[in-house]
Design an enzyme around this catalytic site. Structure first.
Site, short mmCIF file in Angstrom:
data_model
loop_
_atom_site.label_atom_id
_atom_site.label_comp_id
_atom_site.label_asym_id
_atom_site.label_seq_id
_atom_site.Cartn_x
_atom_site.Cartn_y
_atom_site.Cartn_z
N HIS A 1 12.61 57.14 -75.90
CA HIS A 1 13.95 56.57 -75.72
C HIS A 1 14.49 56.89 -74.32
O HIS A 1 15.00 56.01 -73.63
CB HIS A 1 14.88 57.12 -76.80
CG HIS A 1 16.24 56.51 -76.76
ND1 HIS A 1 16.50 55.24 -77.22
CD2 HIS A 1 17.42 56.98 -76.27
CE1 HIS A 1 17.77 54.96 -77.04
NE2 HIS A 1 18.36 55.99 -76.45
N CYS B 1 29.39 54.17 -69.31
CA CYS B 1 30.35 53.39 -70.09
C CYS B 1 29.69 52.71 -71.29
O CYS B 1 30.36 52.27 -72.21
CB CYS B 1 31.11 52.40 -69.21
SG CYS B 1 30.06 51.54 -68.08
#
Lengths: 284, 430
Positions: B100, B50
């Site tokens: 990342h 989300c």
């Protein structure tokens, strides 16, 4: 002169003192491992006292405890056992060791020095009922003391939660409801045991054809007072279904009575029941 | 490493933009399949939570451009504001992309640093891609390193200790008062989002008896149905107080709905059994004076948020430690790739320098002045050229190995390829 008994006692106290230090450290550092080591040390600390009691019993030819040291030792051993069994093993309770273990250590130090065990019991009361009388009294003392220590923890936790102190101690003490439940179990056990002990005590006096002197025995008077507090508590819990802070308060009051019955009387009179004693250790 | 990523997250874009690039779990296999059709031989993993959507691609051949990837990603997503999207999307390549991913899996890039859900989501994304055969020699080691590092971070730092969400803290506070949650009655007053989250956490912990009060009976019915609870008319709320062990209030009412007098009456019937009240509303819905009633514990949203902030600050101290673990993992990952890369660079390097040398020797020997040179002399010249070349290149070769060991591989590789005009590796940025 350092006898074997003194050395054993000191070893026991040293183990308990180490256990207390670890228990407090475990609470401060929230470490389970440290708390487990503390409990292990406390359990090990009970062993030397059991050995000394055995020595005394063998020497006198009957079951102890009679002297202050013996009574305090038996009490401490029973309390350790009650805590380990009821709180740690059955309910996996954490964080209470920091209250229980230092308390036991303090009691043991109060019981010093080890007196000579010349005090012996009048032969007329040496029978099986006496043994039950003693054992049930000590189970009662231990259970009720445990309830009192739980009540102290309950009030600390209640205060923390009310004052919105969320860190540290609050997270490490058990849930309020857990302590409330355990307190009532301990009170129930203690009430039963003390009742058995008192009834047997009266029967023993009757059986041995004793006179009226037991009625004024400080121990007997104090025990009856304590029993009354118990009756109030059992009523609060069993019939009125009371929980929470007030119950904890009454338990602490009851324990103070019990401490007077047990510790206070013991400190003043130096024996379990003065009127039953014969021998060199008898108080004047 | 021949790796690239692009994505969008809660920091780079508001939810309106993010939802354009959001894919439900069942959609992901089809999307990965589409990538496979449009761009053959592309390794790809799509992480969609989300808070973020991130696409990781890798492979042996040249990697497609960012635009090409976005085009495939957006197929069938309807009208999209291209400018807003372009501004929100970030992309990284090679070790920056790997870094990342390692940070995301270790929850260093999460909204709530230290949360553990994201690791599960990354694992799920990897598993989905892996089942489709979309993972190969590039993405496999990168993701495995990410999982290993995340595990170390959670185990060796205190980054995930102490609850930091209001709903989980509500459960924690409940557990400090009650020990048998399934036997407790929870009363929900109002149906705010936070209250529902807290209720869900409690139901997950076994709470079965739920009573819902809401001004709107439909909303109350819905919420009650969702958690197998009971919706009760709002006006009867105070009558039910004695039954409630835990009350969670979250309405938009401008004045308190539960007063100390109500609680006192309720507590009289509870005979000292504790009651916990959690007020998640602003302004407050529960009279603060209820704390004066014995065995009643009241917490407000502010209290929960304060603890959450403290726990989060505690986690912050572990962040530096966690980054260190990420960089360690990254170095190991780079080293494993570089062993492969070094070999390929040296191969190119040798091939190119050998060609140069051979060409120079050939030209030299073809000169008329040397036409009469005996075979031994020709061999001498060839050997001299060879030695010269080796001596000249011994230094750079050594420097490249050192650079690979010290994590400066990419920079050195680029310079070497530029200086020696070696073929650029396919897919590398220009």
């Amino acid at each position: 002169m350092w006898g074997t008994e003194s050395i054993l006692t000191l070893v026991g106290i040293a183990l308990y003192a180490a256990a207390s230090t670890l228990a407090v450290a475990a609470l401060l550092r929230a470490s389970r491992r440290v708390e487990n080591s503390s409990l292990l040390l406390a359990a090990a600390g009970a062993i030397p006292f059991l050995i000394v009691l055995l020595f005394h019993g063998m020497k006198a030819g009957h079951m102890r405890p009679l002297t202050r040291f013996e009574a305090f030792s038996v009490y401490s051993v029973f309390l350790t056992a009650a805590y380990l069994f009821s709180c740690v093993k059955r309910n996996r309770l954490r964080g209470l060791a920091a209250i229980v273990v230092p308390y036991i250590t303090f009691v043991l130090i109060l019981g010093l020095p080890v007196e000579r065990s010349e005090v012996v019991l009048a032969p007329k009361v040496q029978n099986i009922w006496l043994r039950i009388h003693i054992v049930s009294a000590f189970i009662g003392y231990a259970s009720f003391s445990l309830a009192g220590l739980l009540a102290v923890a309950y009030l600390i936790q209640d205060r923390n939660l009310k004052r919105r102190r969320f860190g540290g101690l609050t997270t490490r003490l058990p849930a309020l409801e857990t302590m409330d439940r355990l307190m009532s179990i301990q009170v129930g056990v203690a009430f039963l045991m003390l009742t058995v002990s008192i009834v047997l005590g009266v029967l023993l006096v009757r059986l041995t054809g004793g006179g009226g002197e037991w009625v004024t025995d400080p121990k007997v008077v104090a025990t009856v007072l304590t029993w009354c507090v118990f009756a109030i508590l059992v009523h609060m819990r069993a019939w009125a279904n009371r929980h929470g802070r007030r119950v904890a308060f009454v338990i602490i009051m009851g324990v103070l009575c019990l401490l007077f019955t047990f510790v206070g009387v013991q400190v003043i009179s130096d024996s379990v029941h003065d009127y039953l004693m014969v021998g060199a250790g008898k108080a004047p | 490493m021949n790796l690239a990523m692009l994505g969008i997250n809660f920091r780079s874009a508001p939810v309106e933009v993010r939802e354009r690039l959001s894919f439900a779990t069942p959609q992901i296999p089809a999307l990965l399949a589409r990538f496979g059709e449009r761009i053959p031989d592309l390794e790809r993993v799509l992480i969609c939570t989300c808070n973020r959507t991130e696409l990781y691609v890798g492979g042996a051949g040249p990697l497609p451009s960012e635009e090409a990837l976005i085009r495939v990603l957006l197929e069938g997503q309807g009208e999209v504001d291209a400018a807003a999207l372009a501004a929100a999307i970030y992309s990284k390549r090679a070790s920056a992309a790997a870094e990342h991913l390692l940070a995301v899996a270790a929850s260093l890039d999460s909204m709530v640093v230290g949360e553990t859900e994201v690791l599960g989501q990354v694992k799920q994304a990897y598993a989905t891609a892996s089942e489709m055969g979309a993972v190969g020699s590039v993405l496999h080691p990168v993701f495995q390193t990410a999982f290993r590092v995340a595990k170390h971070v959670h185990a060796e730092t205190s980054i995930s200790q102490g609850r930091v969400s209001v709903s989980s803290l509500a459960v924690e506070f409940t557990e400090r008062v009650f020990d048998n949650l399934p036997a407790k009655t929870v009363m929900i007053v109002g149906a705010g989002e936070t209250a529902e989250l807290a209720l869900r956490s409690l139901v997950d912990r076994g709470v079965r008896d739920v009573i819902v009060f809401n001004r709107s009976p439909e909303r109350a019915q819905n919420l009650a149905a969702q958690y197998a609870g009971k919706a009760v008319p709002f006006d009867l709320m105070t009558d039910y107080l004695a039954r409630a062990d835990l009350v969670i209030a979250s309405t938009s009412s401008p004045y308190p709905l539960i007063w100390a007098a109500d609680i006192k009456r309720g507590m009289a019937e509870r005979r000292g059994r504790p009651m916990l009240l959690i007020d998640l509303s602003v302004p407050r819905n529960i009279d603060p004076l209820v704390t004066e009633v014995e065995n009643v514990y009241l917490y407000h949203l502010d209290d929960l948020q304060k603890v959450a902030a403290e726990n989060l600050a505690g986690r912050g101290e572990s962040v530096a430690q966690a980054w260190k673990l990420v960089h360690e993992g990254l170095r190991e990952l780079a080293a494993s790739f570089e062993t492969g890369d070094l070999r390929s660079l040296f191969k190119d390097f040798d091939q190119s320098t050998n060609e140069m040398r051979e060409e120079a020797v050939r030209r030299c020997l073809a000169r008329p002045a040397l036409a009469a040179l005996p075979e031994a002399g020709r061999a001498e010249i060839a050997e001299m050229a060879d030695k010269l070349m080796r001596k000249l290149l011994a230094g750079p070769r050594e420097a490249l190995k050192t650079a690979a060991r010290n994590g400066r591989w990419e920079e050195y590789e680029r310079v070497t390829r530029d200086l020696f005009r070696l073929n650029r590796k396919p897919g590398d940025p220009t």
